[in-house]
Design a protein around this motif. Structure first.
Motif, PDB file in Angstrom:
ATOM      1  N   VAL A   1       0.882  -1.162   0.000  1.00  0.00           N
ATOM      2  CA  VAL A   1       0.000   0.000   0.000  1.00  0.00           C
ATOM      3  C   VAL A   1       0.923   1.216   0.000  1.00  0.00           C
ATOM      4  CG1 VAL A   1      -1.754   1.326   1.239  1.00  0.00           C
ATOM      5  CG2 VAL A   1      -1.867  -1.189   1.219  1.00  0.00           C
ATOM      6  N   ALA A   2       0.907   1.971  -1.090  1.00  0.00           N
ATOM      7  CA  ALA A   2       1.833   3.094  -1.246  1.00  0.00           C
ATOM      8  C   ALA A   2       1.065   4.408  -1.249  1.00  0.00           C
ATOM      9  CB  ALA A   2       2.626   2.949  -2.546  1.00  0.00           C
ATOM     10  N   VAL A   3       1.580   5.382  -0.509  1.00  0.00           N
ATOM     11  CA  VAL A   3       0.941   6.692  -0.408  1.00  0.00           C
ATOM     12  C   VAL A   3       1.950   7.769  -0.775  1.00  0.00           C
ATOM     13  CG1 VAL A   3      -0.253   8.334   1.092  1.00  0.00           C
ATOM     14  CG2 VAL A   3      -0.553   5.862   1.465  1.00  0.00           C
ATOM     15  N   ALA A   4       1.601   8.603  -1.748  1.00  0.00           N
ATOM     16  CA  ALA A   4       2.375   9.812  -2.031  1.00  0.00           C
ATOM     17  C   ALA A   4       1.529  10.991  -1.556  1.00  0.00           C
ATOM     18  CB  ALA A   4       2.679   9.931  -3.512  1.00  0.00           C
ATOM     19  N   ALA A   5       2.025  11.718  -0.584  1.00  0.00           N
ATOM     20  CA  ALA A   5       1.277  12.845  -0.018  1.00  0.00           C
ATOM     21  C   ALA A   5       2.141  14.095  -0.067  1.00  0.00           C
ATOM     22  CB  ALA A   5       0.872  12.542   1.426  1.00  0.00           C
ATOM     23  N   LEU A   6       1.485  15.223  -0.198  1.00  0.00           N
ATOM     24  CA  LEU A   6       2.177  16.501  -0.256  1.00  0.00           C
ATOM     25  C   LEU A   6       2.178  17.168   1.111  1.00  0.00           C
ATOM     26  CD1 LEU A   6       0.544  17.689  -3.573  1.00  0.00           C
ATOM     27  CD2 LEU A   6       2.908  16.929  -3.294  1.00  0.00           C
ATOM     28  N   ARG A   7       3.307  17.724   1.464  1.00  0.00           N
ATOM     29  CA  ARG A   7       3.378  18.432   2.739  1.00  0.00           C
ATOM     30  C   ARG A   7       2.407  19.613   2.728  1.00  0.00           C
ATOM     31  NH1 ARG A   7       7.080  18.145   6.646  1.00  0.00           N
ATOM     32  NH2 ARG A   7       8.529  17.013   5.301  1.00  0.00           N
ATOM     33  N   THR A   8       1.734  19.820   3.826  1.00  0.00           N
ATOM     34  CA  THR A   8       0.716  20.856   3.928  1.00  0.00           C
ATOM     35  C   THR A   8       1.251  22.208   3.455  1.00  0.00           C
ATOM     36  OG1 THR A   8      -0.273  19.723   5.814  1.00  0.00           O
ATOM     37  CG2 THR A   8      -0.859  22.027   5.510  1.00  0.00           C
ATOM     38  N   GLY A   9       0.499  22.832   2.532  1.00  0.00           N
ATOM     39  CA  GLY A   9       0.827  24.178   2.080  1.00  0.00           C
ATOM     40  C   GLY A   9       1.855  24.263   0.976  1.00  0.00           C
ATOM     41  N   THR A  10       2.364  23.104   0.499  1.00  0.00           N
ATOM     42  CA  THR A  10       3.456  23.168  -0.472  1.00  0.00           C
ATOM     43  C   THR A  10       2.989  23.081  -1.927  1.00  0.00           C
ATOM     44  OG1 THR A  10       3.799  20.773  -0.288  1.00  0.00           O
ATOM     45  CG2 THR A  10       5.140  22.194   1.128  1.00  0.00           C
ATOM     46  N   LEU A  11       1.757  22.683  -2.187  1.00  0.00           N
ATOM     47  CA  LEU A  11       1.280  22.599  -3.566  1.00  0.00           C
ATOM     48  C   LEU A  11       0.787  23.986  -3.971  1.00  0.00           C
ATOM     49  CD1 LEU A  11       0.821  20.806  -6.009  1.00  0.00           C
ATOM     50  CD2 LEU A  11      -1.460  20.291  -5.137  1.00  0.00           C
TER      51      LEU A  11
ATOM     52  N   ALA B   1       2.038  -3.040   8.071  1.00  0.00           N
ATOM     53  CA  ALA B   1       3.323  -3.360   8.679  1.00  0.00           C
ATOM     54  C   ALA B   1       4.469  -2.943   7.759  1.00  0.00           C
ATOM     55  CB  ALA B   1       3.393  -4.859   8.970  1.00  0.00           C
ATOM     56  N   ASN B   2       5.678  -2.965   8.318  1.00  0.00           N
ATOM     57  CA  ASN B   2       6.903  -2.668   7.550  1.00  0.00           C
ATOM     58  C   ASN B   2       6.799  -1.324   6.833  1.00  0.00           C
ATOM     59  OD1 ASN B   2       7.926  -5.277   8.255  1.00  0.00           O
ATOM     60  ND2 ASN B   2       6.724  -6.164   6.587  1.00  0.00           N
ATOM     61  N   ILE B   3       6.432  -0.298   7.594  1.00  0.00           N
ATOM     62  CA  ILE B   3       6.232   1.033   7.016  1.00  0.00           C
ATOM     63  C   ILE B   3       7.575   1.668   6.677  1.00  0.00           C
ATOM     64  CG2 ILE B   3       5.356   3.356   7.463  1.00  0.00           C
ATOM     65  CD1 ILE B   3       3.286   2.039   9.343  1.00  0.00           C
ATOM     66  N   GLU B   4       7.701   2.117   5.438  1.00  0.00           N
ATOM     67  CA  GLU B   4       8.884   2.830   4.990  1.00  0.00           C
ATOM     68  C   GLU B   4       8.469   4.219   4.522  1.00  0.00           C
ATOM     69  OE1 GLU B   4      10.898   0.650   1.978  1.00  0.00           O
ATOM     70  OE2 GLU B   4      10.913  -1.241   3.104  1.00  0.00           O
ATOM     71  N   THR B   5       9.276   5.217   4.833  1.00  0.00           N
ATOM     72  CA  THR B   5       8.947   6.586   4.430  1.00  0.00           C
ATOM     73  C   THR B   5      10.147   7.227   3.735  1.00  0.00           C
ATOM     74  OG1 THR B   5       9.674   7.536   6.550  1.00  0.00           O
ATOM     75  CG2 THR B   5       7.363   6.858   6.377  1.00  0.00           C
TER      76      THR B   5
END
Length: 206
Positions: free
Chosen positions: A106-116, A156-160
């Motif tokens: 399960v992969a998530v690409a998220a933008l840091r708040t206020g940066t877009l 499980a096995n969360i990578e960031t």
């Protein structure tokens, strides 16, 4: 950034105009199913798939990220590419975990708040017209918040990791329809000249 091997079944949740789904489908033998709640965005995604090399390996459907209507363990990977902030994150992540096979991703690409910047400018222009628009990214827009959400979904096995996103002209062309669709209920009652004025002011700043 995903590093996924070829020949997978992938579900792109909150696919929007299909840019991520079509990119992932370029891997040999990979099948991608994109889901989004917006019929206009799905229509654009289907048009792009019809014109893209490898687009035949991609299907798109209007659907609810919190109730996908897909079988348990039917996918090798589920993706949220800058889309999780438009959903209720906990239930959406739990639904993704349900459809992914053991050992899947399960992969998530998220933008840091206020940066877009295009979205921030859209909210700014809307506020100038007396319509406050929330920053949806606030729910997942920090590494700590996102990591906590992933853990709460029993993943499980969360990578960031972190990277810098640079928008191309094509991305900016997409930004207006995306923001306007999100604000469609607010804009629906506005006369066309006023909507055009908002767009002109936004484009000048972007």
């Amino acid at each position: 950034w995903l590093g996924l091997p070829a020949a997978l079944t992938v579900v792109d949740i909150g696919t929007g105009t299909g840019f991520a789904a079509l990119a992932v489908a370029q891997a040999a033998g990979t099948r991608v199913h994109g889901v989004d709640r917006s019929p206009p965005m799905i229509a654009v995604a289907r048009e792009r798939a019809a014109q893209a090399p490898g687009g035949g390996a991609v299907t798109f459907a209007v659907g609810d990220a919190h109730r996908l209507g897909l079988r348990d363990r039917c996918a090798d990977a589920a993706l949220f590419v800058t889309s999780l902030h438009y959903m209720t994150p906990g239930p959406a992540l739990a639904e993704a975990a349900r459809i992914v096979r053991p050992g899947g991703t399960v992969a998530v690409a998220a933008l840091r708040t206020g940066t877009l910047v295009p979205s921030a400018l859209f909210r700014e222009v809307m506020a100038e017209h007396g319509v406050p628009t929330p920053d949806f990214m606030a729910a997942v827009g920090s590494l700590d918040r996102l990591t906590a959400l992933l853990g709460a979904a029993a993943l499980a096995n969360i990578e960031t990791g972190q990277d810098t996103l640079r928008l191309a002209d094509a991305d900016l062309a997409d930004a207006w329809p995306v923001n306007a669709t999100i604000a469609s209920r607010r804009l629906a009652d506005w006369p066309e000249p006023e909507v055009a004025a908002v767009r002109e002011r936004w484009e000048a700043r972007v």
